[in-house]
Scaffold this motif. Structure first.
Motif, PDB file in Angstrom:
ATOM      1  N   UNK A 192      30.782  32.252  43.433  1.00 13.87           N
ATOM      2  CA  UNK A 192      31.065  33.672  43.176  1.00 13.87           C
ATOM      3  C   UNK A 192      31.351  33.963  41.702  1.00 13.87           C
TER       4      UNK A 192
ATOM      5  N   UNK B 171      29.337  39.849  39.992  1.00 11.13           N
ATOM      6  CA  UNK B 171      29.266  40.986  40.892  1.00 11.13           C
ATOM      7  C   UNK B 171      30.689  41.473  41.148  1.00 11.13           C
TER       8      UNK B 171
ATOM      9  N   UNK C 163      37.379  45.659  47.179  1.00  4.21           N
ATOM     10  CA  UNK C 163      37.615  45.368  48.587  1.00  4.21           C
ATOM     11  C   UNK C 163      38.258  46.554  49.297  1.00  4.21           C
TER      12      UNK C 163
ATOM     13  N   UNK D 265      43.350  44.542  47.404  1.00  9.69           N
ATOM     14  CA  UNK D 265      43.567  43.135  47.049  1.00  9.69           C
ATOM     15  C   UNK D 265      43.915  42.921  45.583  1.00  9.69           C
TER      16      UNK D 265
ATOM     17  N   UNK E 105      46.450  41.497  42.666  1.00  7.54           N
ATOM     18  CA  UNK E 105      47.326  40.335  42.624  1.00  7.54           C
ATOM     19  C   UNK E 105      48.773  40.829  42.574  1.00  7.54           C
TER      20      UNK E 105
ATOM     21  N   UNK F 138      42.118  40.744  34.409  1.00  7.06           N
ATOM     22  CA  UNK F 138      41.980  39.393  34.963  1.00  7.06           C
ATOM     23  C   UNK F 138      40.582  38.815  34.724  1.00  7.06           C
TER      24      UNK F 138
ATOM     25  N   UNK G 211      46.908  34.831  50.845  1.00  8.11           N
ATOM     26  CA  UNK G 211      45.708  35.415  51.454  1.00  8.11           C
ATOM     27  C   UNK G 211      44.433  34.881  50.789  1.00  8.11           C
TER      28      UNK G 211
ATOM     29  N   UNK H 179      41.646  36.045  50.879  1.00  8.13           N
ATOM     30  CA  UNK H 179      40.878  37.162  50.315  1.00  8.13           C
ATOM     31  C   UNK H 179      41.272  37.421  48.866  1.00  8.13           C
ATOM     32  N   UNK H 180      42.563  37.215  48.559  1.00 11.91           N
ATOM     33  CA  UNK H 180      43.007  37.374  47.172  1.00 11.91           C
ATOM     34  C   UNK H 180      42.329  36.341  46.284  1.00 11.91           C
TER      35      UNK H 180
ATOM     36  N   UNK I  14      39.467  34.889  46.939  1.00  8.69           N
ATOM     37  CA  UNK I  14      38.056  35.267  46.809  1.00  8.69           C
ATOM     38  C   UNK I  14      37.882  36.376  45.786  1.00  8.69           C
ATOM     39  N   UNK I  15      38.832  37.324  45.790  1.00  8.36           N
ATOM     40  CA  UNK I  15      38.767  38.412  44.807  1.00  8.36           C
ATOM     41  C   UNK I  15      38.798  37.830  43.394  1.00  8.36           C
ATOM     42  N   UNK I  16      39.651  36.860  43.188  1.00  7.01           N
ATOM     43  CA  UNK I  16      39.736  36.225  41.870  1.00  7.01           C
ATOM     44  C   UNK I  16      38.423  35.539  41.514  1.00  7.01           C
ATOM     45  N   UNK I  17      37.804  34.911  42.511  1.00  5.74           N
ATOM     46  CA  UNK I  17      36.512  34.247  42.253  1.00  5.74           C
ATOM     47  C   UNK I  17      35.461  35.268  41.822  1.00  5.74           C
ATOM     48  N   UNK I  18      35.390  36.417  42.527  1.00  4.27           N
ATOM     49  CA  UNK I  18      34.369  37.406  42.163  1.00  4.27           C
ATOM     50  C   UNK I  18      34.640  37.985  40.775  1.00  4.27           C
TER      51      UNK I  18
END
Lengths: 356, 223
Positions: free
Chosen positions: A73, A78, A82, A86, A88, A99, B118, B120-121, B123-127
Motif C-alpha cells: 500500500x 493512493x 475511510x 481513522x 491517529x 503524516x 485497530x 484499520x488505523x 492500514x490507513x498509515x500504510x496508504x
C-alpha cells in the motif's frame, strides 16, 4: 490518470469479478450495501489481495497476477479517506495531516499544505487531538491528511453515510471545492446515488460482486435492472447552489440556478455562500406552457436531456442550469408528448425543497 | 536498622530486576508484535514456547538454563573455552534466570495491548506511504505503550520475586547473587525468622507499589 481494474476475488461464498476503468475527474462507484464496493477499494489500495487479475494506473501495474506484482500500500500513492475517518488518536491534527507528507512531492503535485488547510477550513483545529473533534471535523482532517500524501488517486469510502443531511451537504460542498481546486482524480463510493449525482462525471454500478453498468448519471436510468437499485434509495436531487438574496417580506431565499433563480423557504445562510438543496424527483411538475396563477414559487425552464421508462415510472434528466432528475408517470409522458432536446416548464413548490 | 547483608540483598534484587526487564524488553516487544500483528504460520507454537516458563516450575526452567550455560553446557562451553567467561553463580546468571521467567508475563500484556490497536488505523498509515516499520513505531507502539509499560512493571515485579531458577543458576552467595527471596530463605534455614521478617516486609512493599502502578497505568484510557 487512467486507473484500470480487472480483478477476481473469492472470500467465503462471496465472489467478486469486476473490470472497469476510471478516467474522469470524479467517478462514483455505486451499489447497495454488501455489493463488494469496499472489497474493490481494498484491492486497489493494496490492503487486501485479489485472487487474480490486474490493477494499473497509467499503465504502471499496482497488482498483476500474471507478472507476480503486488505493490505494498505504501508504494501505491493512493489516498484513502475511510468511512470512520481513522485519524491517529495519539497525534495532533497537524501531525495527522502531515503524516504522509513529503516535501519533494509538493512541487510535482501542486497540493500545498496551506491551500488544503484553507479549503477544508481546519486551521483552528491544528493543535487539537482528534478525540476532541466533531464527526464532520474529523472527516475534513482525514481528507486533508489523504490530500497531503500527494496521491495520484483519492478514494472516498461512503464518506457521508453516517452523517445527517446538514453535515452531508456541507461535506459535498467541500468535495466540490476539492474537485475544482486540486487536480486529483477522485473515486467516490456510495450506496446513495443522490448525494453524488450532481458531482459525478461517471458512475459505475456494482451489485453482487459484478459491474452492472458504467456511464453518466442519466444514462443509468436506461438500464431497467439498475433502476430498482437507484430507486430504493429514493430519487432525490442534491444541488449545491449559491445564495443570492434573502427576501424577508416574501419569506423566501433566492438561489442561483444557472441563469435562473430557485426560490426556497427563507434560510439563515450568508449571502454569497453555498447551500445544498434537496428536491425529490417526484415533487417536480412538468408543463408544456408557462402556467399562470399558481401558488408554487418556482416555474423554471429546462431542456429534457434524456427520457427513460422503468416499470411504472418515467424518468427525465433535465438541464435547469443544474442537472435534475424528474419523475413522472409513463402516462403523463405519453400525454405530454415529451421529446428529448425540447424546452418545458418545471414547477417546484418552494416548501417542498429542503435546504441544508 | 538494616544489616549490610540485607542492604546488599535489596541492592542486588533491584539491580537484577532492572537489568532483566531491560534485557527482555526489545525481544518481548518484537515477539508481541509478531503474535499480535503478523500472519506467519506457527504462531501457536511460538506462543506455547514463550509461555513454557509459566507452566514449568522455575527450578525446572533453571535446570534447563544450567544445562545450557554451565561450563560444560552447549552455550556455556563456548563462552568458557573461547572467551573465558563463566556465567553461572554470577549476578549475570541471576539476570538471565529472572529474564526467562518474566519474559512471558511481559509478552502477554504487551501482546494484548497491540492486538487492541485497530488494524484499520495501521492500514490507513500504510496508504499514507508508511512502511511496516514506520507504522510500528509511529502507530502500533505509541498506541500500545501503556500495555508495554504495564507489562514491563509486571516483569520487573516477577524478577524481584524470582527464586527457583535463580538459585539453580546463580546460587545463593551473599553480597554477590543473594537477592531478597534468597536472603529470606537463608534466614529461615538458619533459624533467624525475625531478620527474615524485615526483608519480607520490604519485598511486600516493593511488590505492592509496582503492581499498583502497573494496574493504574493499564486501567487508564489511552486517549
Amino acid at each position: 490518470m487512467k486507473l484500470k481494474v480487472d480483478i477476481r476475488r473469492r472470500a467465503g461464498t462471496f465472489y467478486l469479478d469486476v473490470a472497469f476503468s476510471v478516467e474522469k475527474t470524479l467517478t462514483a462507484i455505486f451499489g447497495p450495501s454488501g455489493s463488494g464496493k469496499t472489497t474493490i477499494l481494498n484491492c486497489i489500495t493494496g490492503v487486501i489481495r485479489p485472487c487474480d487479475g490486474e490493477i494499473s494506473i497509467d499503465g504502471n501495474p499496482l497488482y498483476s497476477s500474471r507478472d507476480r506484482i503486488n505493490l505494498p500500500p505504501e508504494n501505491r500513492h493512493i489516498g484513502y479517506v475511510f468511512q470512520e475517518g481513522l485519524l491517529f488518536p495519539h497525534l495532533t491534527v497537524e501531525k495527522n495531516i502531515f503524516y504522509g507528507f513529503r516535501q519533494e512531492d509538493e512541487a510535482r503535485c501542486h497540493i500545498a499544505p496551506q491551500a488544503v488547510i484553507d479549503v477544508l477550513e481546519i486551521k483552528s483545529l491544528l493543535g487539537k487531538k482528534p478525540g476532541r473533534l466533531s464527526g464532520g471535523e474529523q472527516q475534513r482532517v482525514a481528507i486533508a491528511r489523504a490530500l497531503l500524501s500527494h496521491p495520484q488517486l483519492l478514494i472516498f469510502d461512503e464518506p457521508v453515510s453516517a452523517l445527517d443531511w446538514a453535515l452531508k451537504s456541507r461535506f459535498l460542498r467541500y468535495l466540490k471545492r476539492i474537485k475544482e481546486e486540486f487536480r486529483v482524480p477522485i473515486l467516490y463510493v456510495t450506496h446513495a446515488l443522490s448525494e453524488i449525482m450532481n458531482l459525478a462525471d461517471e458512475v459505475i454500478v456494482v451489485k453482487d460482486g459484478r459491474v452492472l453498468a458504467t456511464g453518466g448519471v442519466s444514462s443509468l436510468f436506461h438500464y431497467p435492472h439498475i433502476f430498482p437499485i437507484i430507486e430504493s434509495e429514493g430519487l432525490e436531487n442534491v444541488l449545491t447552489l449559491k445564495v443570492l438574496l434573502h427576501n424577508k417580506e416574501r419569506g423566501v431565499t433566492e438561489l442561483e440556478l444557472g441563469n435562473q433563480r430557485l426560490l426556497v423557504p427563507l434560510s439563515g445562510a450568508e449571502i454569497g455562500s453555498s447551500v445544498s438543496v434537496i428536491v425529490r424527483a417526484q415533487d417536480v411538475i412538468v408543463s408544456h406552457e408557462k402556467p399562470r396563477g399558481l401558488s408554487a414559487r418556482n416555474i423554471l425552464e429546462g431542456v429534457v436531456g434524456d427520457v427513460s421508462i422503468a416499470g411504472s415510472k418515467a424518468v427525465l434528466s433535465v438541464d435547469l442550469g443544474g442537472r435534475m432528475i424528474v419523475e413522472i408517470t409513463p402516462e403523463a409522458l405519453r400525454e405530454l408528448g415529451i421529446n428529448v432536446g425540447e424546452k418545458y416548464f418545471f414547477i417546484i413548490k418552494a416548501n417542498s425543497i429542503r435546504v441544508c | 536498622m538494616l544489616s549490610p547483608e540485607e542492604i546488599s540483598a535489596i541492592y542486588i534484587s533491584m539491580k537484577v530486576a532492572v537489568c532483566s526487564t531491560l534485557l527482555i524488553l526489545p525481544p518481548a516487544i518484537f515477539i508481541s508484535w509478531v503474535l499480535a500483528k503478523s500472519s506467519i504460520r506457527g504462531k501457536s507454537f511460538i506462543e506455547t514456547l514463550v509461555n513454557m516458563p509459566l507452566a514449568l516450575a522455575p527450578v525446572v526452567s533453571g535446570f534447563f538454563l544450567l544445562i545450557l550455560i554451565s561450563r560444560t553446557g552447549v552455550v556455556g562451553r563456548i563462552l568458557y573455552e573461547d572467551l573465558g567467561i563463566e556465567l553461572t553463580f554470577t549476578w549475570y546468571a541471576a539476570v538471565l534466570a529472572s529474564a526467562v521467567i518474566a519474559f512471558p508475563l511481559l509478552v502477554r500484556v504487551a501482546r494484548v495491548a497491540m492486538e487492541e490497536v485497530d488494524p484499520k488505523l495501521e492500514n490507513a498509515a500504510r496508504t499514507l506511504g508508511a512502511s511496516p516499520w514506520r507504522v510500528f513505531y509511529t502507530v502500533t507502539l505509541p498506541l500500545s505503550i501503556r500495555g508495554v509499560i504495564a507489562g514491563s512493571i509486571l516483569a520487573f515485579t516477577r524478577s524481584l520475586g524470582e527464586f527457583g531458577a535463580t538459585i539453580m543458576l546463580a546460587g545463593n552467595i551473599p553480597g554477590k547473587t543473594q537477592t531478597i527471596p534468597l536472603a529470606v530463605f537463608n534466614c529461615v534455614q538458619t533459624g533467624h525468622e525475625d531478620e527474615g521478617l524485615r526483608l519480607v516486609f520490604i519485598a511486600t512493599i516493593l511488590a505492592f507499589s509496582a503492581l499498583f502502578a502497573a494496574q493504574s497505568i493499564s486501567s487508564r484510557t489511552t486517549h
